[in-house]
Design a protein around this motif. Structure first.
Motif, PDB file in Angstrom:
ATOM      1  N   THR A  52       0.825  -1.207   0.000  1.00  0.00           N
ATOM      2  CA  THR A  52       0.000   0.000   0.000  1.00  0.00           C
ATOM      3  C   THR A  52       0.858   1.255   0.000  1.00  0.00           C
ATOM      4  O   THR A  52       0.548   2.237  -0.685  1.00  0.00           O
ATOM      5  CB  THR A  52      -0.938  -0.007   1.218  1.00  0.00           C
ATOM      6  N   ARG A  53       1.943   1.238   0.753  1.00  0.00           N
ATOM      7  CA  ARG A  53       2.845   2.407   0.756  1.00  0.00           C
ATOM      8  C   ARG A  53       3.442   2.611  -0.636  1.00  0.00           C
ATOM      9  O   ARG A  53       3.576   3.758  -1.101  1.00  0.00           O
ATOM     10  CB  ARG A  53       3.958   2.188   1.789  1.00  0.00           C
ATOM     11  N   ALA A  54       3.790   1.529  -1.319  1.00  0.00           N
ATOM     12  CA  ALA A  54       4.336   1.656  -2.675  1.00  0.00           C
ATOM     13  C   ALA A  54       3.312   2.286  -3.613  1.00  0.00           C
ATOM     14  O   ALA A  54       3.647   3.141  -4.448  1.00  0.00           O
ATOM     15  CB  ALA A  54       4.772   0.285  -3.189  1.00  0.00           C
ATOM     16  N   LEU A  55       2.037   1.871  -3.494  1.00  0.00           N
ATOM     17  CA  LEU A  55       0.992   2.465  -4.323  1.00  0.00           C
ATOM     18  C   LEU A  55       0.864   3.960  -4.034  1.00  0.00           C
ATOM     19  O   LEU A  55       0.749   4.778  -4.950  1.00  0.00           O
ATOM     20  CB  LEU A  55      -0.342   1.762  -4.062  1.00  0.00           C
ATOM     21  N   TRP A  56       0.873   4.308  -2.740  1.00  0.00           N
ATOM     22  CA  TRP A  56       0.722   5.712  -2.375  1.00  0.00           C
ATOM     23  C   TRP A  56       1.873   6.551  -2.924  1.00  0.00           C
ATOM     24  O   TRP A  56       1.652   7.621  -3.497  1.00  0.00           O
ATOM     25  CB  TRP A  56       0.632   5.857  -0.863  1.00  0.00           C
TER      26      TRP A  56
END
Length: 922
Positions: free
Chosen positions: A208-212
């Motif tokens: 999720t952090r990578a997507l953000w």
């Protein structure tokens, strides 16, 4: 005045209406038109015309798509009950069949309660959960990463400094570069091809952090960011509100958006949006196992994930795997960045880097997952009652419940996880423990959370004050999948699922049958079917048909509720009824299907006509054809039209064939992309086969005229030629040769790109992979047998018994290695591998992964049988029921006879005979 802790009736009404419209799976504009027509027809009916009784009435309210959307969001109540009931009648008919009086009375009472609540409170309805859902702002620049699901980093104490309050420093890795490059194409005005990127990997690895980070860097700040909560929310968003260009669609925990009937509808709608709306950036994340495998694996029946699989493996989707650990160089780089941060070093990162120095799981330690797992494994944090509730929740997810789990189920199920001396005297202790687990501490202040922040479960509510459903911490859940893989939940777990009002029965039935709990499975399906679950109704009838082929009582029960049956299952069900002698019931079902099938859906009409033809139900076929499906079906999918055209031709329905061919020849081609090339090819071929040559030429002319709109059109050249459209085929070939609007290197690049590559594809070869070892042995055998190679090649390869070190996670790969070792004459190594695999093979039990796992295990058992390795085969066979592979267990020895009625959930012995009376209570 209603109790403030009770569900707000206005939100209950809005939520029920959303669910009904999702089940109807038809655009709200169409429902609005039909509902308005019904109101006007009712007003004009005899006895309702001009006169004293009606003079005071105003004209019927026009129902619009926007008005229905406002009702669903709880913005305001319908002004008139008649307007609501008109919409409900239409939606009920589309979802389940004609509305009964009891159903309409229930909706009427629901409306009255909501109106009374509005009067009592003299206030607008408070914001619903949907309206409070993140992000508060609808642009990329204003979105909050924590509210979008980015895991916060946990410290030993609450944040006291700016460096502790911020998100930790982010380390860009190879998968980030690939992610950003893929999204950049959608954001590029010169390209603008919409895309869905799905990150897969273990829990708490930074998906999720990578997507953000990627969205925040690549997407312009003014783009809208939409974050639907689940499948129904996504379907509503895509179908009714629409998704415009310059939009980010945030689908974190994407399994929630693909689950169930609403998930299938949402997947189809999302595929259409990606194909037709430019500059849409859809991003999602899910675990590789079990979710990605579950949604992309072929072979299930019923195939409940077909729509999701088509989306995830289609031309608009890119999957990128996220590694679960940082290598030495990455850890050093992250430590360097942390030391030189302007706000000072982040102590959380220092602690996480130290904790992950041996295994590289730095990101997991940042989120606190390992500490929570340790508390669950070894005790000390949770009381026995809390531990039981958490375990019941984890088992529900492991057994197939993807949606949040209701509190009532957990409270009823948890009792079976406790020993007699652990059970509390107060029955309310379970509800209190749930509240303590959710808030992170007990009434006396003692913690139920890790570092006063990370809880084992999270409560979700549809609206303020409403009943809570619960989800487990994802890191805890993933590891519980592995550690509890061979544990069958106690009897209280299965009984709780069939309590009055339970909504979890249908999602657990498959797991019950997979573990040999056949009677529990039937009861769960009966309970779910009675609540309107069409899939459970079909599965129940087929399950009972196998056990008692002459007992028509289940068929009678199902046919009294014909609205439960989906077109997809009609062929199997009608055939089963006919073979069982239930021709009367089959005829009832056939007539109902003929009269109520949605004639706007070409796929449903095809399914039903094929089923009726198989049952020789000529009268029912005539009934359905009299409703003129050829004139009413949606003409937006060439593949579906081709199939229906073929079915109609097979029935010699010439008028219908002519009418549908005429419409098919006029189908739009401007907006057909990707997979629709195959549909166009099929439609051209079918039109040619039924003799509609004029329509072939009409369609071919438009394909040529619009070829620039879809590059894949070049490949339609051969289809045009085979359909007899030689002139258009030649024109298409010339067009792409001389006037292609695409870059000169497009076609070479497309042909050279091959299958999508991920980090997994480019990773170094794993020496412990049994498939790698098997290939090396086969290469050596080939060199020796056919190329005169030195036999010492094989001797050197097998030195040190490499088979003793290979991974046992994939039974299919182990089966291949076992056969290869036997072929190479390495009998002792093969036998040793068989014994090790029989005892230690990774039979990870999850209903999401069952088909692929079953196939590999079956191959391994066959290899053992062929080699005469009876001992290992028996050991492996005995493990099958607890691993959820009971159907394989039944194929071995006399098990099919002894365990015909399943097994006892407590001791595993053959279950006594049971029939419909034991399931229905009749």
């Amino acid at each position: 005045m209603p109790n403030e802790q009770e569900p707000d009736p206005r939100h209950v009404l809005a939520g029920r209406l959303r669910e009904l419209l999702t089940a109807a799976d038809v655009k709200r504009a169409a429902i609005a038109r039909e509902a308005t027509s019904r109101l006007r027809a009712s007003a004009a009916a005899p006895g309702q015309g001009p006169g004293p009784a009606s003079a005071s009435r105003s004209a019927p309210q026009e129902i619009t798509e926007q008005r229905i959307s406002d009702w669903c969001k709880g913005k305001h109540l319908p002004a008139r009950k008649e307007s609501l009931l008109a919409v409900v009648r239409v939606a009920l008919r589309l979802a389940h069949g004609p509305a009964g009086e009891a159903q309409l009375k229930s909706w009427s009472q629901l409306y009255d309660t909501a109106v009374q609540a509005n009067r009592d409170r003299h206030t607008p309805a408070p914001p619903s959960q949907d309206e409070q859902r993140p992000p508060d702002a609808d642009t990329v620049a204003q979105a909050d990463p924590l509210r979008l699901g980015v895991h916060p980093a946990l410290g030993a104490e609450p944040a006291a400094t700016p460096s502790e309050a911020r998100l930790p420093d982010y380390l860009t890795r190879p998968h980030d570069d690939l992610l950003r490059a893929t999204l950049a194409r959608a954001a590029d005005p010169a390209d603008g091809r919409s895309v869905l990127v799905v990150l897969t990997g273990d829990s708490s690895v930074g998906k999720t952090r990578a997507l953000w980070e990627a969205v925040h860097e690549v997407a312009p700040g003014h783009w809208r960011l939409l974050a639907p909560a689940d499948a129904a929310d996504l379907h509503t968003l895509l179908q009714d509100e629409g998704v415009a260009p310059d939009t980010v669609l945030w689908l974190n925990e994407m399994q929630r958006h693909l689950d169930g009937d609403a998930g299938a509808a949402a997947a189809r709608a999302l595929e259409r949006v990606l194909a037709t709306v430019p500059r849409v950036m859809a991003v999602g994340a899910m675990w590789t196992w079990p979710y990605w495998h579950a949604f992309t694996t072929q072979g299930g029946f019923p195939d409940g994930v077909a729509a999701a699989r088509t989306l995830l493996t289609g031309p608009h989707t890119h999957r990128i795997e996220v590694p679960d650990r940082l290598d030495d160089g990455q850890r050093r780089e992250l430590a360097r960045k942390n030391r030189h941060h302007a706000d000072g070093a982040d102590q959380r990162l220092i602690s996480a880097l130290a904790a992950g120095s041996d295994d590289g799981r730095v990101i997991q330690h940042l989120t606190g997952g390992p500490a929570l797992l340790d508390a669950f494994r070894h005790g000390g944090l949770f009381t026995p009652v809390e531990q039981a509730l958490i375990t019941a929740l984890l088992d529900a997810r492991r057994m197939g419940r993807l949606a949040p789990v209701p509190a009532e189920f957990l409270v009823a199920a948890a009792d079976g996880y406790l020993s007699p001396w652990e059970r509390p005297a107060d029955p309310g202790a379970f509800a209190v423990a749930l509240e303590d687990l959710t808030r992170g501490h007990r009434a006396d202040g003692t913690p139920t959370s890790v570092r006063r922040a990370l809880t084992a479960l999270t409560a979700r509510r549809e609206h303020a004050g409403g009943p809570a459903d619960f989800e487990p911490n994802d890191y805890l859940q993933q590891h519980a999948f592995r550690e509890r893989r061979y544990r069958i939940p106690p009897g209280s777990f299965w009984t709780a699922a069939t309590r009055p009002g339970s909504s979890v029965a249908g999602s657990l039935a498959y797991a019950a049958e997979a573990h040999g709990l056949s009677r529990h499975a039937a009861r769960l399906r009966k309970h779910a079917a009675a609540a309107g679950d069409t899939l459970s109704a079909a599965e129940l009838l087929m399950q009972l048909q196998r056990l008692h082929p002459d007992d028509v009582r289940p068929a009678v029960w199902v046919t009294t509720r014909p609205t439960m049956i989906e077109p997809y299952f009609l062929g199997r069900i009608i055939d089963a009824l006919t073979k069982a002698g239930g021709r009367r019931q089959a005829a009832v079902l056939a007539e109902y299907a003929a009269a109520h099938t949605d004639v706007t859906d070409p796929s449903s009409v095809s399914y039903v006509l094929e089923a009726l033809h198989q049952a020789d139900a000529r009268e029912a076929i005539d009934t359905l054809l009299a409703r003129d499906p050829a004139g009413h079906v949606r003409a937006d999918s060439p593949g579906d039209l081709a199939r229906l055209l073929g079915v109609l031709a097979g029935l010699s329905a010439e008028r219908q064939v002519d009418g549908l061919a005429e419409r098919a020849g006029r189908i739009e081609t401007e907006r057909l992309f990707g997979q629709e090339q195959w549909g166009l090819e099929s439609l051209l071929r079918t039109l040619h086969d039924v003799g509609a040559q004029q329509q072939v030429h009409d369609l071919a002319d438009r394909i040529v005229a619009n070829a620039d709109a879809y590059p894949i059109g070049r490949f339609l050249h051969e289809s045009l030629r085979k359909a007899g459209a030689e002139r258009q085929a030649a024109a298409l070939a010339t067009r792409f040769k001389d006037a292609s609007p695409l870059p000169a290197d497009f076609w070479p690049a497309l042909l050279a790109s091959g299958p999508e590559r991920t980090d997994e594809d480019t990773a170094p070869t794993d020496p412990d992979d049994p498939e790698v070892l098997a290939e090396s042995i086969r290469d050596a055998l080939l060199a020796i047998r056919w190329m005169g190679g030195d036999p010492q090649l094989l001797t050197a390869l097998l030195a040190g018994d490499p088979a003793a070190r290979v991974s046992l996670e994939d039974p299919g790969k182990v089966a291949g290695l076992l056969r290869t070792l036997l072929d190479a004459g390495a009998g002792p190594q093969a036998e040793a591998l068989a014994h090790r695999a029989a005892a230690q093979l990774g039979l990870r039990t999850s209903t999401y992964f069952i088909h692929e796992r079953a196939m590999g295990t079956d191959q391994l058992l066959s290899a053992m049988d062929a080699a005469g390795l009876d001992g290992p085969a028996r050991v492996l066979t005995d493990r099958l029921p607890d691993a959820g592979l009971f159907h394989l267990y039944l194929r071995r020895g006399d098990h099919a006879h002894r365990f015909r009625f399943g097994r006892d959930p407590e001791d595993g012995t053959p279950a006594p005979a049971w029939d419909w009376s034991d399931v229905s209570g009749q």
